[in-house]
Design a protein around this motif. Structure first.
Motif, PDB file in Angstrom:
ATOM      1  N   LYS A 135       0.738  -1.153  -0.010  1.00 29.81           N
ATOM      2  CA  LYS A 135      -0.143  -0.190  -0.083  1.00 29.81           C
ATOM      3  C   LYS A 135       0.929   1.271   0.123  1.00 29.81           C
ATOM      4  N   LEU A 136       1.775   1.126   0.697  1.00 28.09           N
ATOM      5  CA  LEU A 136       2.776   2.619   0.713  1.00 28.09           C
ATOM      6  C   LEU A 136       3.365   2.627  -0.544  1.00 28.09           C
ATOM      7  N   LYS A 137       3.672   1.444  -1.526  1.00 27.63           N
ATOM      8  CA  LYS A 137       4.401   1.623  -2.651  1.00 27.63           C
ATOM      9  C   LYS A 137       3.513   2.323  -3.552  1.00 27.63           C
ATOM     10  N   GLY A 159      -0.852  10.959  15.270  1.00 25.76           N
ATOM     11  CA  GLY A 159      -1.578   9.803  15.558  1.00 25.76           C
ATOM     12  C   GLY A 159      -1.190   8.773  14.160  1.00 25.76           C
ATOM     13  N   GLY A 160       0.056   8.929  13.574  1.00 23.01           N
ATOM     14  CA  GLY A 160       0.332   8.094  12.504  1.00 23.01           C
ATOM     15  C   GLY A 160      -0.245   8.257  11.343  1.00 23.01           C
ATOM     16  N   LYS A 161      -1.021   9.385  11.236  1.00 23.46           N
ATOM     17  CA  LYS A 161      -1.759   9.601   9.939  1.00 23.46           C
ATOM     18  C   LYS A 161      -0.823  10.352   8.894  1.00 23.46           C
ATOM     19  N   LEU A 162      -1.559  10.292   7.672  1.00 28.58           N
ATOM     20  CA  LEU A 162      -0.986  11.180   6.503  1.00 28.58           C
ATOM     21  C   LEU A 162      -2.004  12.014   6.040  1.00 28.58           C
ATOM     22  N   ARG A 183      -5.028   6.947   7.451  1.00 32.64           N
ATOM     23  CA  ARG A 183      -4.289   5.983   8.421  1.00 32.64           C
ATOM     24  C   ARG A 183      -4.507   4.595   7.880  1.00 32.64           C
ATOM     25  N   ILE A 184      -3.487   3.662   8.300  1.00 31.61           N
ATOM     26  CA  ILE A 184      -3.844   2.158   8.084  1.00 31.61           C
ATOM     27  C   ILE A 184      -3.737   1.608   9.486  1.00 31.61           C
ATOM     28  N   ASN A 185      -5.235   1.118   9.720  1.00 33.15           N
ATOM     29  CA  ASN A 185      -5.336   0.596  11.077  1.00 33.15           C
ATOM     30  C   ASN A 185      -4.688  -0.658  11.479  1.00 33.15           C
ATOM     31  N   GLU A 186      -4.790  -1.401  13.008  1.00 35.12           N
ATOM     32  CA  GLU A 186      -4.465  -2.543  13.257  1.00 35.12           C
ATOM     33  C   GLU A 186      -4.580  -3.555  12.315  1.00 35.12           C
ATOM     34  N   GLU A 187      -5.912  -3.760  11.679  1.00 35.92           N
ATOM     35  CA  GLU A 187      -6.406  -4.763  10.641  1.00 35.92           C
ATOM     36  C   GLU A 187      -5.600  -4.712   9.285  1.00 35.92           C
ATOM     37  N   GLY A 188      -4.988  -3.558   9.033  1.00 36.45           N
ATOM     38  CA  GLY A 188      -4.326  -3.339   7.570  1.00 36.45           C
ATOM     39  C   GLY A 188      -5.446  -2.655   6.800  1.00 36.45           C
ATOM     40  N   ASP A 189      -6.560  -1.726   7.249  1.00 32.48           N
ATOM     41  CA  ASP A 189      -7.457  -1.281   6.484  1.00 32.48           C
ATOM     42  C   ASP A 189      -7.268   0.170   6.392  1.00 32.48           C
ATOM     43  N   TYR A 190      -7.631   0.814   5.343  1.00 38.71           N
ATOM     44  CA  TYR A 190      -7.654   2.146   5.322  1.00 38.71           C
ATOM     45  C   TYR A 190      -8.647   2.842   6.310  1.00 38.71           C
ATOM     46  N   GLU A 191      -8.086   3.948   6.759  1.00 42.80           N
ATOM     47  CA  GLU A 191      -9.365   4.854   7.626  1.00 42.80           C
ATOM     48  C   GLU A 191      -9.071   6.486   7.045  1.00 42.80           C
ATOM     49  N   ILE A 192     -10.039   6.839   6.463  1.00 41.05           N
ATOM     50  CA  ILE A 192     -10.077   8.279   5.956  1.00 41.05           C
ATOM     51  C   ILE A 192     -11.123   9.146   6.723  1.00 41.05           C
ATOM     52  N   SER A 193     -10.408  10.266   7.072  1.00 47.39           N
ATOM     53  CA  SER A 193     -11.045  11.228   8.112  1.00 47.39           C
ATOM     54  C   SER A 193     -10.617  12.804   7.670  1.00 47.39           C
ATOM     55  N   ASP A 194     -11.353  13.627   8.312  1.00 46.16           N
ATOM     56  CA  ASP A 194     -10.740  15.012   8.479  1.00 46.16           C
ATOM     57  C   ASP A 194     -10.507  15.873   7.260  1.00 46.16           C
ATOM     58  N   SER A 195     -11.464  15.501   6.396  1.00 43.82           N
ATOM     59  CA  SER A 195     -11.674  16.189   5.361  1.00 43.82           C
ATOM     60  C   SER A 195     -11.984  17.664   5.499  1.00 43.82           C
ATOM     61  N   ALA A 196     -11.225  18.341   4.590  1.00 44.29           N
ATOM     62  CA  ALA A 196     -11.338  20.164   4.770  1.00 44.29           C
ATOM     63  C   ALA A 196     -11.190  20.601   3.470  1.00 44.29           C
ATOM     64  N   PRO A 197     -12.280  20.969   2.900  1.00 42.65           N
ATOM     65  CA  PRO A 197     -13.749  21.056   3.431  1.00 42.65           C
ATOM     66  C   PRO A 197     -14.483  19.870   3.387  1.00 42.65           C
ATOM     67  N   HIS A 198     -15.492  19.762   3.946  1.00 40.73           N
ATOM     68  CA  HIS A 198     -15.897  18.400   4.440  1.00 40.73           C
ATOM     69  C   HIS A 198     -16.856  17.946   3.409  1.00 40.73           C
ATOM     70  N   LEU A 199     -16.384  16.650   2.886  1.00 42.54           N
ATOM     71  CA  LEU A 199     -17.040  15.798   1.987  1.00 42.54           C
ATOM     72  C   LEU A 199     -18.124  14.796   2.482  1.00 42.54           C
ATOM     73  N   GLU A 200     -19.106  14.875   1.937  1.00 45.77           N
ATOM     74  CA  GLU A 200     -20.411  13.897   2.667  1.00 45.77           C
ATOM     75  C   GLU A 200     -19.916  12.352   2.038  1.00 45.77           C
ATOM     76  N   CYS A 201     -19.108  12.329   0.788  1.00 49.82           N
ATOM     77  CA  CYS A 201     -19.272  10.927   0.294  1.00 49.82           C
ATOM     78  C   CYS A 201     -17.830  10.443   0.826  1.00 49.82           C
ATOM     79  N   LEU A 202     -17.256  10.926   2.024  1.00 49.03           N
ATOM     80  CA  LEU A 202     -15.668  10.161   2.325  1.00 49.03           C
ATOM     81  C   LEU A 202     -16.012   8.899   2.705  1.00 49.03           C
ATOM     82  N   ALA A 203     -17.143   8.476   3.642  1.00 46.34           N
ATOM     83  CA  ALA A 203     -17.156   7.301   3.707  1.00 46.34           C
ATOM     84  C   ALA A 203     -17.516   6.238   2.895  1.00 46.34           C
ATOM     85  N   GLU A 204     -18.146   6.610   1.792  1.00 43.60           N
ATOM     86  CA  GLU A 204     -18.444   5.891   0.665  1.00 43.60           C
ATOM     87  C   GLU A 204     -16.906   5.744  -0.047  1.00 43.60           C
TER      88      GLU A 204
END
Length: 238
Positions: A135-137, A159-162, A183-204
């Motif tokens: 994923k880093l590659k 918090g180890g975020k990019l 960020r990549i959590n303990e399960e190896g999954d992507y976590e997306i957050s803190d969009s600015a300006p806010h995006l409603e479709c970020l969870a999707e």
């Protein structure tokens, strides 16, 4: 007359002789009898003393035998008691050894279970690390692609975020930043957050990249969403 006198004298002499004989006989018989009685008494006394001495000796011997027997029985009792104590101590020792063996078996099983669990976790971590490296590659390739052409900047934050910073989104303000964190959590999954300006479709977008693992497409979709948001703001401002 003279003859009669002579006869009486003879009778007197005879009687006297008889009496003398009787006296002598009686005295002799009594003395002999007394001597025999005394002899028998002394013999009885000696026999009694000898018998008493033998009986006393035998009684003493029997007393010694009884004393020896009681002493021997007491020693046997003490020995039996010591043997019983040793048997009890041995039984306790055997129980203690069995308990320790049982505890050792439990500890060995626990160690084996822990080792297996650690091996599984190592395998999971190793797999996750490989996935993270891939994923880093992909992130690096996407970053290189977008950096020069689309003005993308990536920063490491708390918090180890990019933090992904897009520029050249708003035509009226090309240097205006549009950002989100990843960020990549303990399960190896992507976590997306803190969009600015806010995006409603970020969870999707987050759900989609977790399924497809196509990071370049994800970045393109986020950029398009920011452009659409900027265009709407431009239309609203007109």
């Amino acid at each position: 007359m003279m003859s009669h006198i002579k006869t009486e004298e003879e009778l007197d002499i005879f009687n006297k002789s008889i009496n003398d004989f009787w006296n002598r006989f009686r005295n002799t018989t009594l003395n002999e009898h007394y001597s025999q009685v005394v002899g028998l008494r002394d013999t009885y006394k000696d026999s009694t003393e000898a018998l008493t001495e033998r009986l006393s000796t035998k009684i003493k011997e029997e007393d010694r035998m009884v004393e020896t027997f009681l002493e021997f029985r007491n020693k046997i009792h003490i020995q039996n008691k010591l043997i019983q104590e040793k048997q009890d101590n041995l039984s306790k020792l055997v129980d203690s050894i069995r308990e320790k063996e049982w505890e050792m078996e439990k500890l060995t099983k626990s160690i084996q279970d822990l080792k297996e669990s650690l091996d599984k976790k190592k395998e999971i971590i190793s797999t996750a690390n490989k996935a993270n490296k891939e994923k880093l590659k992909m992130l690096q390739k996407s970053y290189d692609l977008y950096k020069d052409h689309l003005g993308l900047e990536i920063r490491k934050i708390y918090g180890g975020k990019l933090q992904f910073i897009f520029r050249k989104i708003d035509p009226k303000a090309p240097e205006k930043p549009f950002t989100f964190s990843l960020r990549i959590n303990e399960e190896g999954d992507y976590e997306i957050s803190d969009s600015a300006p806010h995006l409603e479709c970020l969870a999707e977008f987050q759900e989609k990249i977790r399924k497809t693992n196509k990071f370049s497409a994800f970045l393109a979709n986020v950029r398009k969403a920011f452009i659409a948001l900027a265009c709407n703001e431009c239309v609203n401002s007109v």
